[in-house]
Motif scaffolding. Structure first.
Motif, PDB file in Angstrom:
ATOM      1  N   ASN A 699       0.862  -1.182   0.000  1.00 51.71           N
ATOM      2  CA  ASN A 699       0.000   0.000   0.000  1.00 51.71           C
ATOM      3  C   ASN A 699       0.902   1.237   0.000  1.00 51.71           C
ATOM      4  N   TYR A 700       1.233   1.692  -1.221  1.00 50.15           N
ATOM      5  CA  TYR A 700       2.237   2.737  -1.387  1.00 50.15           C
ATOM      6  C   TYR A 700       1.677   4.123  -1.103  1.00 50.15           C
ATOM      7  N   SER A 701       2.518   4.956  -0.467  1.00 50.66           N
ATOM      8  CA  SER A 701       2.363   6.408  -0.459  1.00 50.66           C
ATOM      9  C   SER A 701       3.737   6.977  -0.806  1.00 50.66           C
ATOM     10  N   PHE A 702       3.757   8.074  -1.545  1.00 53.34           N
ATOM     11  CA  PHE A 702       5.029   8.645  -1.974  1.00 53.34           C
ATOM     12  C   PHE A 702       5.153  10.076  -1.473  1.00 53.34           C
ATOM     13  N   ARG A 703       6.399  10.495  -1.279  1.00 52.98           N
ATOM     14  CA  ARG A 703       6.694  11.892  -0.995  1.00 52.98           C
ATOM     15  C   ARG A 703       7.986  12.268  -1.720  1.00 52.98           C
ATOM     16  N   VAL A 704       8.154  13.558  -1.974  1.00 51.76           N
ATOM     17  CA  VAL A 704       9.280  14.032  -2.778  1.00 51.76           C
ATOM     18  C   VAL A 704      10.006  15.129  -1.993  1.00 51.76           C
ATOM     19  N   MET A 705      11.342  15.112  -2.069  1.00 59.26           N
ATOM     20  CA  MET A 705      12.179  16.160  -1.498  1.00 59.26           C
ATOM     21  C   MET A 705      13.054  16.752  -2.599  1.00 59.26           C
ATOM     22  N   ALA A 706      13.253  18.051  -2.539  1.00 53.34           N
ATOM     23  CA  ALA A 706      14.101  18.742  -3.505  1.00 53.34           C
ATOM     24  C   ALA A 706      15.439  19.069  -2.852  1.00 53.34           C
ATOM     25  N   GLU A 707      16.509  19.112  -3.689  1.00 54.23           N
ATOM     26  CA  GLU A 707      17.844  19.385  -3.166  1.00 54.23           C
ATOM     27  C   GLU A 707      18.535  20.405  -4.067  1.00 54.23           C
ATOM     28  N   ASN A 708      19.175  21.388  -3.432  1.00 58.22           N
ATOM     29  CA  ASN A 708      19.999  22.341  -4.170  1.00 58.22           C
ATOM     30  C   ASN A 708      21.362  22.431  -3.493  1.00 58.22           C
ATOM     31  N   SER A 709      22.168  23.406  -3.881  1.00 66.77           N
ATOM     32  CA  SER A 709      23.522  23.489  -3.337  1.00 66.77           C
ATOM     33  C   SER A 709      23.529  23.829  -1.860  1.00 66.77           C
ATOM     34  N   ILE A 710      22.423  24.344  -1.328  1.00 67.06           N
ATOM     35  CA  ILE A 710      22.359  24.681   0.086  1.00 67.06           C
ATOM     36  C   ILE A 710      22.034  23.448   0.924  1.00 67.06           C
ATOM     37  N   GLY A 711      21.164  22.596   0.401  1.00 67.94           N
ATOM     38  CA  GLY A 711      20.763  21.415   1.162  1.00 67.94           C
ATOM     39  C   GLY A 711      19.471  20.846   0.636  1.00 67.94           C
ATOM     40  N   ARG A 712      18.849  20.016   1.448  1.00 72.86           N
ATOM     41  CA  ARG A 712      17.651  19.277   1.051  1.00 72.86           C
ATOM     42  C   ARG A 712      16.429  19.886   1.714  1.00 72.86           C
ATOM     43  N   SER A 713      15.332  19.938   0.964  1.00 72.65           N
ATOM     44  CA  SER A 713      14.089  20.519   1.478  1.00 72.65           C
ATOM     45  C   SER A 713      13.411  19.558   2.442  1.00 72.65           C
ATOM     46  N   MET A 714      12.404  20.071   3.119  1.00 73.24           N
ATOM     47  CA  MET A 714      11.529  19.210   3.901  1.00 73.24           C
ATOM     48  C   MET A 714      10.713  18.337   2.943  1.00 73.24           C
ATOM     49  N   PRO A 715      10.239  17.160   3.405  1.00 73.00           N
ATOM     50  CA  PRO A 715       9.445  16.313   2.512  1.00 73.00           C
ATOM     51  C   PRO A 715       8.125  16.968   2.141  1.00 73.00           C
ATOM     52  N   SER A 716       7.647  16.606   0.965  1.00 68.62           N
ATOM     53  CA  SER A 716       6.332  17.063   0.543  1.00 68.62           C
ATOM     54  C   SER A 716       5.260  16.334   1.343  1.00 68.62           C
ATOM     55  N   GLU A 717       4.029  16.766   1.191  1.00 69.85           N
ATOM     56  CA  GLU A 717       2.915  15.998   1.731  1.00 69.85           C
ATOM     57  C   GLU A 717       2.842  14.660   1.004  1.00 69.85           C
ATOM     58  N   ALA A 718       2.374  13.630   1.703  1.00 66.84           N
ATOM     59  CA  ALA A 718       2.311  12.301   1.097  1.00 66.84           C
ATOM     60  C   ALA A 718       1.259  12.271  -0.014  1.00 66.84           C
ATOM     61  N   SER A 719       1.532  11.477  -1.038  1.00 67.11           N
ATOM     62  CA  SER A 719       0.569  11.311  -2.124  1.00 67.11           C
ATOM     63  C   SER A 719      -0.590  10.444  -1.657  1.00 67.11           C
ATOM     64  N   GLU A 720      -1.565  10.293  -2.535  1.00 66.75           N
ATOM     65  CA  GLU A 720      -2.634   9.339  -2.250  1.00 66.75           C
ATOM     66  C   GLU A 720      -2.055   7.927  -2.209  1.00 66.75           C
ATOM     67  N   GLN A 721      -2.752   7.035  -1.533  1.00 68.65           N
ATOM     68  CA  GLN A 721      -2.280   5.655  -1.396  1.00 68.65           C
ATOM     69  C   GLN A 721      -2.632   4.843  -2.649  1.00 68.65           C
ATOM     70  N   TYR A 722      -1.752   3.878  -2.969  1.00 67.13           N
ATOM     71  CA  TYR A 722      -1.973   3.007  -4.126  1.00 67.13           C
ATOM     72  C   TYR A 722      -1.602   1.586  -3.721  1.00 67.13           C
TER      73      TYR A 722
END
Length: 1198
Positions: A699-722
């Motif tokens: 039962n998957y849920s996904f989240r995405v984090m972005a990264e730049n030269s400063i560091g990594r962002s906080m995680p996104s809100e979780a996606s819908e479940q699959y």
């Protein structure tokens, strides 16, 4: 069967199971409530039910018309009749009495004529139709009364200061009772206090009067609320005469009288207890319950604690309550015995029954009270004893049992529970119906639900017998992919988490034996309304412009309305504020514009909001750009959903002035590892989609984090479940092992798969085994999700081939590889043979044995173990407690060395084979004898009885002679004043001596002695000591024979010379300085000079012992002698009696270091582990470390 159509909500979960979903709601309910549906009520036959009636004790206002209420429902509508005082009340014969149309309510018109007292009495209403008759309570109608006070003449009251007083009120008896209060002529309430207060009976009590109590208008008023009238008593005049001094007195009670009283109250009422006391000074009242504590949440004190009130009293509140009045002169007590009785109250009130023909049911009427109420039954208002007989019913006390009911069994039953304090009357009908199913939910109802929220599809129904409810999706019963639905007893279908594919037409079907009804409803799933670009915190300069953005994403079929708020209120009515589709703009910002701005998007189904803070500051230079980690991505969406892959799309957040280099995708398995996020994939910072590979049954849920030269962002809100489809496992358990714990079993263990690896529900394991060297077929068993299986009845220590294969409800994992294990071990059966011993030297022996047959080991061969012990010393001089020691030799070795043996001793040993289970039988004991060795040092040496030319030596024999002593060797030599050693003298002393005197020694001379014992093998360790011969009384050696007068004369001449006296003083001073230097050097760890000389002139005949080489095993001691636990010593000082004590020692592995683990090879290196408990002996030949005494130093200088 008893049916109840709409009970409390009850949930039931059903699994789709991959087949067309037919959802059954089978309601096996004991009673049926008829829904209040107008259409249904219009057609359904139902006995009468009383819905409203006047109270049992009905007090009316005689100035108004009398209205006695009685309302009822039923189908067909019931007719009404009344009784008055137990007889029929014919309303048609009384022109003042009318009945409301469609109702049983009576209206008696006494406004025009007639009196209320004429209609005083007990009334009862009956509502009747073809299905039965329901009756009301007995309604006692009484007009209210507010009589006047009787005329009376009240004399003025004159009292002295400090006396007590009771002003009586005695109001007239009214209906209902009046409310009493005291006021003056100006209608002002008289002040009350702990000293002056009104009692429950209305009287005014003075504990003691004061001059200020003097007044002529003490007036008692009675207010009758029902008639809204107030009656007044004649004023009472009181005059208080001041006395010079009022005599103080202890308290006495004004009310109640005596020491004891009794109070009875009914359950559920308010218990009020009162104690009012007089005394001077004014008494204080206290309350206690003698046999318990006062209930904390129901106890209240009124009237300055003179009244105790307990609300909602019950039988548990019965008991003795004590009030205590206390002042400085004493206290008085009064006990009130409280008894709580109870009018009848329901335990189980009878409930209406709706039954189908042929079914069974019960009416239960249970009540309690004090005293116990009497239960009586009526049917249609007639006592059941005289009513028409019904073969379908049977009365059993408080229960009526119905069996095989028919339509003629329909009736209304009344249960009456009564005792001396009141009664309860309840109506309950039995309605026997035969009705086909009806669905009451309107057809084609459209339900619109936001995705990922619960969806509730109604199917209100009725039927008798109770219909079974079935749900279908689609007109042809198409399959649904969801696993879980919730079915409620009222027919409602709940989809806990509605998804897009939940959209469709749902059909509810109700069936019973009389027919079938169905209804279609429609479900639409809408996308949630979300704010994908929220307004952001802003700091702006005064006079500038600020813009807040609020971008909304919503379902295309729903039209949102955007509303902006400031500080949760409307925006200011100012043209500086302007809004468009996505923005709020504030121009010419002022200080008052600071605050929280909220964007709210509303649709007909949901809403979303987001806020941002605006801070207004004074104009400042433009700040430099701020670099930070990216904002989290948002608006995650899953598309192209396949069995083993899905496409994830997202919207990047603000990069905060540093370009995004990559996106990190993580997943959560809500089914197996909820709350844990795992790495899934990484994509470049320019992508906003990713194709993700998936595993089955997750039962998957996904989240995405972005990264730049400063560091990594906080995680996104979780996606819908699959939730992916289940599949067979693709791997098997690891760490498979087979080890027996008993001689006749095989324990197979493995590391089970985790939930993520299971790939589907119903994870199990197929465990297979067979003997490795046999031709047997594989034996298999399927076990639950465990990690161990025990095979019983196996032969001892037999190799097995083992396989553990995973499977689930879908299928099996690939065929696993076989691993080898062994069934359980048992103790070895055979002892080693041909055990013989070769004595290497006096402390070392070599043991040989033949190996046992491998089959007799019955387990994993771990090695051989030698038990050996000393039976008796050959010299019989050192008898010690028998101590068995153990050496273990690993593997298949057939010989080993026994170190640390005692010379000149008898030993015995045996050998045993060892496996994982334990030891086998011991071999036959073999004895051997160690040859003589060199002895240890003499145990002690001391010098006694020193004279001018002789010293006597005393010693103790060696603690370990290690053979037969042949003689002692004594060596000694003088030490002169410069610490130089003189010639060495040897002396042999017989072995049977322990004392020896040396004669013809030099006077006042220090001697060093070296002393050791000998056996036929050689010399042992030496012990040393020093001693000094004495001088004569004058401090000069005695004269030789013939020296005569010359010596004496010289002595006198020297003693009388001044230079000699000065020389002696100088010598004494030098000696003192030398002593100080010696003590300082000794305290700093320096060596005593004589010790250096001794080290330089060590006895050349005393040589160190060298240990023979040998093979050693693991050493363990069974017992320990006293000597084995002596503390380690770094050296010893010569005691004052000049005795040197040599510690006993055994020749053992302790000399190689306590507890040292190591190994020798066969040429003599250590191979075992020594674990003996013996302490290491002190170094032999230690010399005295005692500092020289002043006398010795003096003698050495003479």
């Amino acid at each position: 069967m008893q049916l109840k159509i709409m009970p409390k909500k009850k949930q039931k979960h059903l699994s789709a199971g991959g087949v067309p979903l037919i959802l059954f709601l089978c309601q096996m309910i004991s009673a049926l409530d008829v829904p209040l549906d107008p259409k249904l009520l219009h057609d359904l036959v139902q006995p009468p039910t009383i819905t409203h009636q006047s109270p049992k004790d009905y007090i009316i206002d005689p100035r108004e018309n009398i209205v006695i209420q009685c309302e009822a429902k039923g189908k067909p509508p019931p007719s009404f009749s009344w009784t008055r005082n137990g007889t029929h009340f014919d309303i048609d014969k009384d022109p003042l009495v009318t009945m409301k149309p469609g109702s049983g309510t009576l209206v008696i018109n006494i406004m025009s004529e007639g009196k209320a007292e004429t209609y005083e009495g007990v009334y009862q209403c009956t509502a009747r139709n073809e299905r039965g008759a329901a009756v009301s309570n007995n309604i006692v109608v009484r007009p209210s009364r507010s009589p006047l006070w009787t005329k009376e003449r009240l004399e003025p009251i004159i009292l002295r200061n400090g006396q007590s007083l009771v002003l009586p009120c005695r109001p007239p008896i009214g209906l209902p009772p009046a409310i009493i209060f005291w006021m003056d002529n100006s209608f002002q309430r008289l002040p009350q206090s702990e000293r002056v207060s009104q009692g429950l009976n209305g009287d005014l009590y003075f504990s003691n009067v004061l001059p200020e109590d003097t007044r002529e208008d003490y007036i008692c008023y009675a207010r009758f609320n029902h008639t809204q009238t107030i009656q007044q008593k004649q004023p009472i005049s009181l005059k208080v005469i001041s006395a010079k001094s009022s005599k103080e007195r202890p308290p006495t009670f004004l009310t109640p009288e005596g020491n004891e009283s009794h109070k009875e109250e009914l359950r559920g009422n308010v218990l009020s207890l009162e104690c009012i006391a007089e005394g001077l000074p004014t008494p204080i009242i206290y309350w206690i319950k003698e046999d318990g504590t006062l209930p904390a949440n129901r106890t209240f004190y009124r009237n300055f604690k003179k009244t105790l009130q307990i609300t909602h009293v019950s039988e548990a509140d019965s008991g003795n309550y004590q009030c205590i009045a206390k002042n400085a002169l004493g206290a008085v007590h009064h006990t009130i015995s409280v008894t709580v009785k109870a009018a009848p109250y329901w335990i189980v009130a009878p409930q209406n029954l709706v039954l189908s023909p042929g079914e069974n049911g019960t009416l239960i009427c249970r009540a309690n009270g004090n005293p116990k109420p009497r239960i009586s039954w009526l049917t249609n208002g007639v006592p059941i004893e005289i009513a028409l007989d019904d073969p379908s019913r049977k009365i059993d006390g408080d229960t009526i049992i119905f069996s095989n009911v028919q339509e003629s069994s329909s009736a209304v039953y009344q249960c009456n529970a009564s005792n001396k304090y009141g009664y309860l009357l309840a109506n309950a009908f039995v309605n026997v119906l035969a009705e086909p199913p009806r669905i009451l939910t309107p057809a084609n109802t459209l339900y619109q639900v936001i995705a990922n929220r619960p969806a509730l599809l109604d199917c209100a129904f009725f039927g008798s017998p109770m219909p079974a409810i079935e749900w279908f999706k689609g007109t042809k019963g198409s399959a649904l992919h969801e696993d879980i639905y919730v079915l409620h007893d009222n027919g409602t279908l709940e989809i806990p988490v509605a998804q897009k594919d939940s959209t469709g037409t749902y059909t509810c079907v109700a069936r019973n034996k009389l027919g079938m009804a169905k209804n279609e409803v429609h479900l639409e799933i809408k996308d949630p309304t979300r704010i994908i670009k929220q307004p952001e915190y802003a700091v702006v300069q005064r006079g500038s412009k600020v813009s807040f953005e609020c971008r909304v994403k919503h379902d295309h079929t729903l039209i949102p309305t955007i509303m902006w708020l400031k500080d949760n209120g409307e925006l200011p009515n100012d043209e500086r504020f302007s809004t468009d589709k996505d923005h709020l703009v504030v121009s010419d910002v002022k200080d008052d514009d600071g605050g929280t701005y909220t964007c709210t998007a509303n649709t007909t189904l949901d809403s979303a909001s987001a806020s941002a803070l605006l801070r207004v500051v004074a104009p400042t230079p433009t700040p430099a750009p701020i670099y930070d980690v990216p904002n989290p991505p948002f608006d995650l969406e899953l598309t192209n959903q396949l069995d083993k892959s899905v496409q994830l799309t997202w919207t990047p957040g603000d990069d905060n002035n540093s370009p995004i280099t990559k996106f990190i995708i993580e997943y959560e398995d809500a089914m197996h590892d909820a709350g844990l996020w795992h790495h899934q994939a990484e994509v470049s910072g320019t992508q906003t989609t990713a194709q993700l590979k998936l595993s089955p049954y997750v039962n998957y849920s996904f989240r995405v984090m972005a990264e730049n030269s400063i560091g990594r962002s906080m995680p996104s809100e979780a996606s819908e479940q699959y939730l992916t489809k289940a599949a067979e496992p693709d791997q098997n358990p690891t760490a498979v092992e087979g080890l027996g714990t008993e001689p006749d079993n095989l324990v197979i263990t493995w590391k089970p798969l985790n939930g993520f690896q299971s790939n589907g529900p119903g994870l199990q394991y197929k465990v297979s085994w067979r003997q490795k060297d046999g031709d047997d077929e594989w034996t298999s068993v399927v076990v639950a999700n465990v990690s161990k299986y025990i095979v019983s009845g196996t032969p001892t220590f037999v190799p097995y081939l083992i396989k553990v294969q995973a499977l689930n409800d879908v299928g099996f994992a690939p065929e696993p590889a076989a691993v080898m294990g062994h069934s359980g071990e048992d103790l070895p059966m055979v002892a080693p043979g041909n055990v013989h011993v070769n004595v290497v030297n006096s402390t070392l022996a070599e043991v040989h044995w033949d190996p046992v047959p491998p089959k007799s080991v019955r387990g994993h061969l771990q090695g051989y173990r030698i038990y050996y012990w000393k039976t008796q010393s050959s010299s019989k001089r050192n008898r010690r407690h028998i101590e068995k020691k153990i050496l273990t030799f690993q593997g298949t070795k057939t010989h080993g060395m026994l170190p640390g043996l005692q010379p000149y001793s008898h030993y015995a040993l045996n050998v045993r084979v060892v496996n994982g289970k334990g030891e086998g039988p011991a071999s036959t004991d073999r004895g051997f004898h160690t040859p003589e060795g060199v002895p240890s040092a003499p145990s002690s040496l001391k010098i006694v009885n020193p004279t001018l030319d002789s010293l006597t030596l005393e010693w103790d024999p060696p603690s370990h002679p290690n053979g037969i002593l042949t003689e002692y060797i004594l060596k000694y030599q003088p030490i002169n004043s410069t610490h130089e050693l003189g010639p060495l003298v040897d002396l042999k002393i017989p072995a049977n001596k322990t004392r020896w005197t040396l004669k013809n020694l030099n006077f006042s001379t220090r001697y060093k002695f070296y002393f050791y014992a000998q056996t036929s093998v050689g010399s042992g360790s030496q012990i040393t000591e020093e001693a000094i011969t004495t001088v004569d009384e004058a401090g000069i050696p005695p004269p030789d024979v013939g020296a005569g007068k010359a010596m004496a004369s010289r002595q006198v001449d020297i003693a009388t010379q001044g230079w000699f006296i000065g020389l002696m003083c100088a010598v004494a001073l030098l000696i003192l300085i030398l002593l100080i230097v010696c003590f300082i050097r000794r305290n700093k760890g320096g060596k005593y000079p004589v010790k250096e000389k001794e080290d330089a002139h060590a006895d050349p005949e005393i040589q160190p012992m060298k240990e023979d080489d040998g093979t050693f095993g693991e050493y363990r001691s069974f017992e320990s002698d006293a000597e084995d636990h002596k503390p380690l010593k770094k050296g010893s000082r010569t005691p004052s009696d000049r005795t040197v004590k040599k510690e006993d020692s055994d020749d053992s592995l302790v000399d190689y270091g306590e507890g040292v683990n190591g190994q020798f090879n066969e040429d003599g290196s250590f191979i075992g582990q020594y674990s003996g408990k013996k302490e290491k002996e002190p170094a032999e030949g230690n010399e005295s470390s005692e500092a020289p005494s002043p006398v010795n130093a003096m003698n050495s200088l003479v």
